[in-house]
Design a protein around this motif. Structure first.
Motif, short mmCIF file in Angstrom:
data_model
loop_
_atom_site.label_atom_id
_atom_site.label_comp_id
_atom_site.label_asym_id
_atom_site.label_seq_id
_atom_site.Cartn_x
_atom_site.Cartn_y
_atom_site.Cartn_z
N LYS C 159 0.85 -1.18 0.00
CA LYS C 159 0.00 0.00 0.00
C LYS C 159 0.89 1.23 0.00
CE LYS C 159 -3.19 2.41 3.01
NZ LYS C 159 -3.91 2.37 4.28
N LEU C 160 0.71 2.13 -0.99
CA LEU C 160 1.54 3.33 -1.07
C LEU C 160 0.83 4.50 -0.40
CD1 LEU C 160 3.02 3.38 -4.67
CD2 LEU C 160 4.08 2.62 -2.56
N TRP C 161 -0.48 4.50 -0.51
CA TRP C 161 -1.29 5.59 0.03
C TRP C 161 -2.69 5.03 0.18
CZ3 TRP C 161 1.64 9.77 1.05
CH2 TRP C 161 0.99 10.88 1.62
N ASP C 162 -3.55 5.77 0.83
CA ASP C 162 -4.94 5.33 0.91
C ASP C 162 -5.47 5.08 -0.49
OD1 ASP C 162 -5.65 4.95 3.43
OD2 ASP C 162 -6.56 6.92 3.76
N ALA C 194 -8.96 -0.16 -2.87
CA ALA C 194 -8.04 0.60 -3.71
C ALA C 194 -8.71 1.06 -5.01
CB ALA C 194 -6.82 -0.24 -4.04
N GLN C 195 -8.31 2.26 -5.47
CA GLN C 195 -8.81 2.78 -6.73
C GLN C 195 -7.73 2.75 -7.80
OE1 GLN C 195 -10.17 6.33 -4.47
NE2 GLN C 195 -11.56 6.53 -6.21
N MET C 196 -6.46 2.80 -7.34
CA MET C 196 -5.35 2.85 -8.28
C MET C 196 -4.35 1.75 -7.95
SD MET C 196 -5.90 5.40 -10.31
CE MET C 196 -4.49 6.15 -11.01
N THR C 197 -3.79 1.18 -9.01
CA THR C 197 -2.76 0.17 -8.82
C THR C 197 -1.58 0.49 -9.72
OG1 THR C 197 -4.38 -1.52 -8.33
CG2 THR C 197 -2.23 -2.27 -9.06
N ILE C 198 -0.39 0.50 -9.15
CA ILE C 198 0.80 0.74 -9.96
C ILE C 198 1.54 -0.59 -10.10
CG2 ILE C 198 2.98 1.98 -10.15
CD1 ILE C 198 1.70 4.06 -8.21
N ILE C 199 1.73 -1.03 -11.34
CA ILE C 199 2.50 -2.25 -11.56
C ILE C 199 3.89 -1.83 -12.03
CG2 ILE C 199 2.65 -4.39 -12.88
CD1 ILE C 199 -0.38 -4.39 -13.04
N LEU C 261 3.29 7.32 -8.84
CA LEU C 261 2.61 7.66 -7.59
C LEU C 261 2.03 9.07 -7.67
CD1 LEU C 261 1.78 7.13 -4.68
CD2 LEU C 261 4.06 7.86 -3.95
N ALA C 262 2.82 10.02 -8.20
CA ALA C 262 2.33 11.39 -8.33
C ALA C 262 1.07 11.41 -9.19
CB ALA C 262 3.42 12.27 -8.94
N HIS C 263 1.10 10.65 -10.30
CA HIS C 263 -0.06 10.59 -11.19
C HIS C 263 -1.27 10.00 -10.46
CE1 HIS C 263 -2.19 10.12 -15.04
NE2 HIS C 263 -2.60 8.96 -14.56
N ALA C 264 -1.03 8.92 -9.70
CA ALA C 264 -2.12 8.26 -8.97
C ALA C 264 -2.72 9.20 -7.93
CB ALA C 264 -1.60 6.98 -8.31
N LEU C 265 -1.85 9.96 -7.24
CA LEU C 265 -2.34 10.91 -6.25
C LEU C 265 -3.22 11.96 -6.91
CD1 LEU C 265 0.88 11.35 -4.07
CD2 LEU C 265 -1.31 10.40 -3.31
N LEU C 266 -2.74 12.44 -8.06
CA LEU C 266 -3.49 13.45 -8.80
C LEU C 266 -4.87 12.91 -9.20
CD1 LEU C 266 -2.53 16.28 -9.68
CD2 LEU C 266 -2.26 15.34 -11.98
N LYS C 267 -4.87 11.67 -9.71
CA LYS C 267 -6.11 11.05 -10.17
C LYS C 267 -7.09 10.84 -9.02
CE LYS C 267 -6.54 9.36 -14.35
NZ LYS C 267 -7.60 9.80 -15.24
N THR C 268 -6.57 10.67 -7.79
CA THR C 268 -7.47 10.45 -6.66
C THR C 268 -7.69 11.75 -5.89
OG1 THR C 268 -5.57 9.67 -5.39
CG2 THR C 268 -6.97 7.99 -6.37
#
Lengths: 117, 131, 281
Positions: C159-162, C194-199, C261-268
């Protein structure tokens, strides 16, 4: 669709994981629909497998329908003559550990699938 | 014949599929939903499949069809609550439902639809302001 | 009157000490038991002889106690990394002391001695086979368990972030591993909402059409659960091979895990900003 319950019970007994249970039940559902829609009905038999320490489930679908003229084409994803998405046979093969098909035009079709633990 | 109830919540229609769908029930649902979208002026259709233990290609096709029809009638379709084992099986089956939106649960799905309604509302205001 | 022709358990009972001594000597000559202390060997030998005394002596009927004992010995030796020869050799080396004891017991009746010898070797052979069976089964169990452990160890979901998960893939992605990745990831999506997953594929050595297919399957499955995927860490060589192979991953892809991660944070609905330095009053 009683076949689903029976397959589920057999898969549970064979100790298949939840994902494997779901796969074999879905494969059986696809084939049962084929048997009904294209084969004009038929019957299915379920067998519990035990070989050494491995356990599994084998299901055989048989019908006396028109048969499949071109099996290779029928196994291609997206091929359909009915109202489905053409994923029945190819999908069932993808979801099983063992898959075999015997068909004769005018005589009928027999599809066998198995999933091992 | 059994029919699956369709609930209207705001601009969205909510369908909860509780039992293994018989083919005739699935076809009826497709038709009922199409009619309801127009009648209710719905902008979104939420289909909760969390109770479904399997989704085969027939049900998959029904979901894709509903999404296709809804899109033509200017509504988004969001399928919510798919179980992990079902998702893995669908992908193996070769069915990734490209035209269908998804969300983890009904709450998230509803938020998705509301956001779209809000966005389209903004766009309308913006367009009006251009004159 | 001469003693009754003693059957095997009788002989073991009558000559236990000599058999034990002789067996230990044979074992020490073989040199295969160096990993066990003399006391451990003696205890195992004694236990086998005790169990033999109890059993009725037929080859077919192996007492429960003997059966349990064999299972325990095989388990011990399998976990300590003994080979098949060492494990089975332990039992087979009981033959000579037994035959010697039979010879002494029936010195004046060669016919009986022969029959008893045959019976005792058959018994020991039968036991050795059982031991081998149990040993191989134990080894197989160990291997299967290790395979599962390796598969799970090599595919953690963090888990990187909520609501944001990462799957750092290291090593080759074959179909059985894809299954493990998918199952772990989808379960984590449910557990963590989770809403975002980074592979992240920084650790994947090559991406051919098959690996790409596995990646796409994983992404498709995550999407069906309502989670968007980002691929990160595609190395330049891999990007080149993929283009040459005509492999296309139709997903958002970022060069590094940090950018993903920055992109995922932005998207959420979150943002990473540099904080203005606080001016001390």
């Amino acid at each position: 669709m009683r076949i689903r319950q029976i397959v589920r019970a057999a898969a549970l007994e064979a100790g298949l994981s939840l994902v494997d249970q779901t796969k074999i039940i879905t494969a059986a559902s696809e084939l049962a629909r084929n048997t009904l829609d294209h084969g004009g009905g038929g019957h299915a038999s379920i067998e519990r497998l035990q070989e050494g320490g491995r356990r599994g489930v084998r299901i055989v679908f048989e019908d006396t329908g028109p048969g499949i003229p071109d099996v290779d084409a029928a196994l291609r994803p997206g091929f359909t003559t009915g109202r489905g998405m053409g994923l029945g046979l190819s999908g069932a093969r993808q979801l099983s550990n063992e898959f075999s098909i015997a068909t004769e035009v005018g005589r009928g079709t027999r599809v066998t699938i198995a999933r091992w633990k | 014949m059994d029919r699956i109830p369709i609930l209207k919540i705001g601009a969205a229609l909510l369908v909860t599929i509780q039992v293994d769908l018989h083919d005739s029930v699935a076809m009826a649902l497709e038709e009922d939903l199409s009619n309801m979208i127009v009648k209710a002026g719905a902008k979104g259709v939420l289909i909760d499949i969390s109770a479904l233990e399997i989704v085969d290609s027939f049900i998959g096709r029904m979901l894709a069809n509903i999404a296709g029809v809804a899109r033509m009638l200017d509504a988004d379709t969001v399928v919510v609550g798919m179980r992990p084992a079902v998702a893995i099986t669908l992908v193996e089956l070769g069915l990734s439902l490209p035209g269908v939106k998804t969300a983890l649960n009904a709450e998230r799905g509803m938020a998705l639809i509301q956001r779209r309604v809000a966005e389209s509302g903004l766009e309308a205001d913006h367009a009006a302001g251009e004159f | 009157m001469a003693r009754q022709p003693a059957s095997l358990n009788g002989i073991v009972a009558a000559h236990e000490d000599e058999i034990l001594r002789e067996w230990q000597r044979v074992l020490s000559l073989g040199g295969t038991e160096r990993r066990l202390t003399g006391r451990e060997i003696e205890a195992q030998c004694r236990a086998v002889l005790e169990a033999l005394k109890e059993s009725s002596g037929g080859t077919e009927e192996v007492s429960d106690r003997l059966q349990d004992l064999l299972a325990e010995i095989s388990r011990n030796r399998a976990t300590q990394g003994f080979g098949v020869t060492e494990t089975v050799g332990f039992l087979l080396s009981l033959k000579r002391p037994l035959v010697d004891a039979i010879g002494r017991e029936h010195a004046k009746a060669p016919a009986i001695a022969l029959r008893e010898t045959l019976a005792s070797t058959e018994l020991v052979d039968g036991l050795a086979l059982r031991l081998m069976d149990a040993f191989v089964r134990n080894r197989e169990e160990i291997i299967i368990r290790q395979q599962q452990e390796i598969a799970e160890l090599s595919t953690p979901v963090v888990k990187l972030w909520d609501g944001i998960l990462a799957v750092p893939l290291i090593g080759t992605l074959d179909s059985s591993r894809t299954q493990v990745v998918m199952e772990n990831l989808l379960q984590a999506i449910v557990d963590q909402s989770a809403q975002m997953t980074i592979i992240d594929i920084t650790g994947v050595p090559t991406v051919d059409t098959l690996v790409a297919q596995h990646l796409l399957k994983t992404i498709a499955a995550a999407r069906l659960m309502g989670a968007d995927c980002i691929i990160s860490g595609i190395r330049p060589q891999i990007a080149q091979t993929m283009v040459h192979l005509g492999v296309e991953l139709s997903v958002v892809s970022k060069a590094t895990l940090a950018e993903a991660l920055a992109h995922a944070l932005l998207k959420t609905g979150r943002a990473v900003v540099t904080r203005r330095p606080v001016v001390e009053a």
